[in-house]
Write a protein that holds these residues in place. Structure first.
Motif: not given
Length: 271
Positions: A201-205, A208-211, A215-218
């Protein structure tokens, strides 16, 4: 460098001979179209000509070091002359590329980017790619000029998705791009990649600037765009992308695109 899971056969070869991509002589525009049953990638390389690359179906991963993104079908990536890059398709490759003489790149962007590829641009490149090599006819020269005019008029597209740098997160992003309908939860993805859920959770945000969820929704919405444009029923698209209900898919699509899937499809088909 794009990653793979070590299981899916991947074609790792340039679309044209490197000498052609570096050639100062020859046509202003060299075009190639290709269709294959396996994913395709080109590892890090650069060439003297500028390049446009696009998928007719599916997604492409594009990496230039500073620029890392997923790009949906019907959009094109512009790579200026001499820029090192790597490209990979997700799923079987069906797409095209055009190589532009640097002498005529003055009106094109100096930085890489993603642009909307007009129907005229795509049709002209497909036609150029169908012609055999040899001295160009006046008709071919005129068509190449149309391609260059369309390139100069390209509009930037915000429909891209940043890719994380961390190799473990890239592995997750790769797997989801190959199968956007996968129903694994974020904690299951974390275990799969050897991460704790909190680290994921922390590294992805951070990267990428997104949770991870956003990100998966986009990603799923990007995958839906070419299907909807081709006229696929909204219900089928929702199910293929792993949504439990059509209403959930419509809500997610509206959140990302600001409109409904049906309205988007109608707008694209009118164009």
């Amino acid at each position: 460098m794009p990653l793979d899971d070590g299981l899916t056969p991947i074609v790792d070869a340039p679309l044209i001979e490197p000498a052609q991509a570096d050639a100062a002589q020859g046509p202003d525009v060299l075009a190639v179209c290709q269709r294959q049953s396996a994913p395709r990638r080109t590892t890090w390389h650069a060439h003297a000509r500028g390049q446009l690359v696009s998928a007719d179906r599916g997604l492409l991963s594009v990496d230039t070091g500073a620029f890392r993104s997923l790009v949906p079908a019907a959009y094109t990536v512009w790579l200026p002359p001499g820029l090192a890059h790597a490209v990979q398709s997700h799923g079987p490759f069906e797409g095209w590329s055009a190589y532009i003489d640097p002498a005529v790149c003055g009106s094109l962007p100096a930085q890489p980017g993603v642009f909307h590829a007009s129907a005229l641009l795509r049709a002209a490149i497909h036609r150029l790619a169908a012609w055999t090599s040899g001295p160009w006819t006046p008709r071919q020269t005129r068509l190449a000029a149309v391609v260059l005019d369309e390139l100069a008029a390209m509009t930037p597209a915000p429909l891209t998705l940043p890719l994380p740098r961390d190799a473990r997160l890239r592995r997750i992003a790769q797997a989801l791009s190959d199968d956007p309908g996968c129903e694994r939860r974020s904690d299951q993805w974390a275990r799969w990649a050897g991460l704790s859920p909190r680290t994921l959770s922390r590294r992805f945000a951070q990267e990428t600037g997104m949770s991870f969820t956003a990100w998966r929704t986009c990603l799923r919405v990007l995958c839906a765009l070419p299907w909807l444009a081709e006229g696929a029923p909204v219900k089928r698209v929702a199910w293929d992308l792993g949504y439990s209900s059509v209403s959930a898919f419509i809500a997610a699509f509206r959140q990302v695109m600001g409109t409904t899937p049906a309205a988007y499809r109608a707008t694209v088909q009118q164009r």
